[in-house]
Scaffold this motif. Structure first.
Motif, PDB file in Angstrom:
ATOM      1  N   MET A   1      -0.331  30.484 -12.075  1.00  0.00           N
ATOM      2  CA  MET A   1      -0.516  29.481 -13.104  1.00  0.00           C
ATOM      3  C   MET A   1      -1.426  28.385 -12.556  1.00  0.00           C
ATOM      4  SD  MET A   1       2.316  27.468 -15.333  1.00  0.00           S
ATOM      5  CE  MET A   1       3.058  26.365 -14.180  1.00  0.00           C
ATOM      6  N   PRO A   2      -2.516  28.036 -13.271  1.00  0.00           N
ATOM      7  CA  PRO A   2      -3.443  27.016 -12.778  1.00  0.00           C
ATOM      8  C   PRO A   2      -2.812  25.621 -12.844  1.00  0.00           C
ATOM      9  CG  PRO A   2      -4.108  27.760 -14.956  1.00  0.00           C
ATOM     10  CD  PRO A   2      -2.955  28.625 -14.529  1.00  0.00           C
ATOM     11  N   GLN A   3      -3.192  24.810 -11.865  1.00  0.00           N
ATOM     12  CA  GLN A   3      -2.710  23.427 -11.844  1.00  0.00           C
ATOM     13  C   GLN A   3      -3.488  22.600 -12.851  1.00  0.00           C
ATOM     14  OE1 GLN A   3      -2.851  21.759  -7.854  1.00  0.00           O
ATOM     15  NE2 GLN A   3      -0.718  21.205  -8.122  1.00  0.00           N
ATOM     16  N   ILE A   4      -2.848  21.611 -13.415  1.00  0.00           N
ATOM     17  CA  ILE A   4      -3.477  20.709 -14.379  1.00  0.00           C
ATOM     18  C   ILE A   4      -4.106  19.552 -13.617  1.00  0.00           C
ATOM     19  CG2 ILE A   4      -3.043  19.139 -16.292  1.00  0.00           C
ATOM     20  CD1 ILE A   4      -0.657  20.941 -17.030  1.00  0.00           C
ATOM     21  N   ALA A   5      -5.342  19.209 -13.995  1.00  0.00           N
ATOM     22  CA  ALA A   5      -6.020  18.068 -13.368  1.00  0.00           C
ATOM     23  C   ALA A   5      -5.346  16.771 -13.814  1.00  0.00           C
ATOM     24  CB  ALA A   5      -7.494  18.058 -13.746  1.00  0.00           C
ATOM     25  N   ARG A   6      -5.164  15.876 -12.861  1.00  0.00           N
ATOM     26  CA  ARG A   6      -4.534  14.591 -13.146  1.00  0.00           C
ATOM     27  C   ARG A   6      -5.568  13.480 -13.112  1.00  0.00           C
ATOM     28  NH1 ARG A   6      -1.028  18.543 -11.197  1.00  0.00           N
ATOM     29  NH2 ARG A   6       1.054  18.167 -12.000  1.00  0.00           N
ATOM     30  N   PHE A   7      -5.325  12.482 -13.956  1.00  0.00           N
ATOM     31  CA  PHE A   7      -6.134  11.267 -13.992  1.00  0.00           C
ATOM     32  C   PHE A   7      -5.218  10.111 -13.642  1.00  0.00           C
ATOM     33  CE2 PHE A   7      -8.163  14.318 -16.757  1.00  0.00           C
ATOM     34  CZ  PHE A   7      -9.451  14.299 -16.247  1.00  0.00           C
ATOM     35  N   VAL A   8      -5.683   9.282 -12.724  1.00  0.00           N
ATOM     36  CA  VAL A   8      -4.849   8.212 -12.180  1.00  0.00           C
ATOM     37  C   VAL A   8      -5.480   6.862 -12.494  1.00  0.00           C
ATOM     38  CG1 VAL A   8      -3.850   7.255 -10.062  1.00  0.00           C
ATOM     39  CG2 VAL A   8      -4.084   9.736 -10.323  1.00  0.00           C
ATOM     40  N   GLY A   9      -4.658   5.955 -12.960  1.00  0.00           N
ATOM     41  CA  GLY A   9      -5.076   4.573 -13.168  1.00  0.00           C
ATOM     42  C   GLY A   9      -4.303   3.685 -12.220  1.00  0.00           C
ATOM     43  N   ILE A  10      -5.000   2.739 -11.615  1.00  0.00           N
ATOM     44  CA  ILE A  10      -4.350   1.809 -10.692  1.00  0.00           C
ATOM     45  C   ILE A  10      -4.672   0.391 -11.129  1.00  0.00           C
ATOM     46  CG2 ILE A  10      -4.116   1.020  -8.303  1.00  0.00           C
ATOM     47  CD1 ILE A  10      -5.067   3.786  -7.390  1.00  0.00           C
ATOM     48  N   ASP A  11      -3.632  -0.362 -11.486  1.00  0.00           N
ATOM     49  CA  ASP A  11      -3.794  -1.784 -11.780  1.00  0.00           C
ATOM     50  C   ASP A  11      -3.596  -2.527 -10.467  1.00  0.00           C
ATOM     51  OD1 ASP A  11      -4.003  -3.976 -13.896  1.00  0.00           O
ATOM     52  OD2 ASP A  11      -2.228  -4.561 -12.747  1.00  0.00           O
TER      53      ASP A  11
END
Length: 188
Positions: A1-11
């Motif tokens: 099963m392929p991994q899902i790309a994550r998007f990260v926000g940093i305040d």
């Protein structure tokens, strides 16, 4: 099963980094310090992170940007005005650090921002300009105070401090960092 790309926000705050990971909807915080950056890199290292997005915050973001960039993460430093305009499109009026981190994660996934590349000369110039701006602000405040003083000793101390601050601004700076200016006022 392929991994899902994550998007990260940093305040970014002066003492704390609020982090949000999408699409997992994971939120956490770490200290804005070397230890916190290392914790963050370890935690994000176990995920398939496509991009990390931070707002420019007057330099508080530089350390974490450099730390994560050195560990191979793709990062973008975005203009706060652009993020605010982006938020208006979603009719977001909640203003908390956690909500800002989530919004920045959405920005990372949608906007094709310029990838961050360290530029030590530009960072040094920004630090020098900031330093000089603070010294000029101090000079202006002291000049305004001096006009109101009547005590001769206080006038003398203030004039001495002003003279010192003006010398701190005198060019040329011969090293790669702002000239050190020892405080001429005695500490009690």
């Amino acid at each position: 099963m392929p991994q899902i790309a994550r998007f990260v926000g940093i305040d970014v705050g002066s003492l704390r980094l609020d982090v949000h990971v999408l699409p997992d909807d994971i939120a956490f915080a770490v200290d804005n310090s070397l230890e916190g950056w290392e914790q963050l890199a370890r935690r994000l290292g176990s995920l398939l992170v496509a991009k990390i997005c931070l707002e420019a915050t007057g330099g508080y973001e530089t350390g974490v940007l450099d730390h994560l960039h050195a560990r191979g993460f793709t990062l973008s430093r975005v203009n706060p005005a652009e993020v605010k305009a982006f938020a208006k499109g979603f009719r977001r009026h909640i203003k908390t650090d956690r909500a800002d981190a989530r919004l920045l994660a959405r920005v990372a996934g949608i906007i094709d921002a310029v990838p961050y590349k360290p530029n030590p000369k530009a960072e040094l110039l920004a630090q020098i300009v900031g330093y000089r701006r603070r010294v000029v602000d101090d000079i202006t405040a002291l000049e305004n105070q001096l006009r109101r003083y009547t005590d001769k000793e206080l006038i003398r101390w203030t004039a001495r401090r002003l003279d010192h601050l003006r010398r701190c601004l005198a060019p040329p700076w011969t090293s790669a960092s702002p000239r050190p200016c020892a405080d001429p006022m005695p500490r009690h």
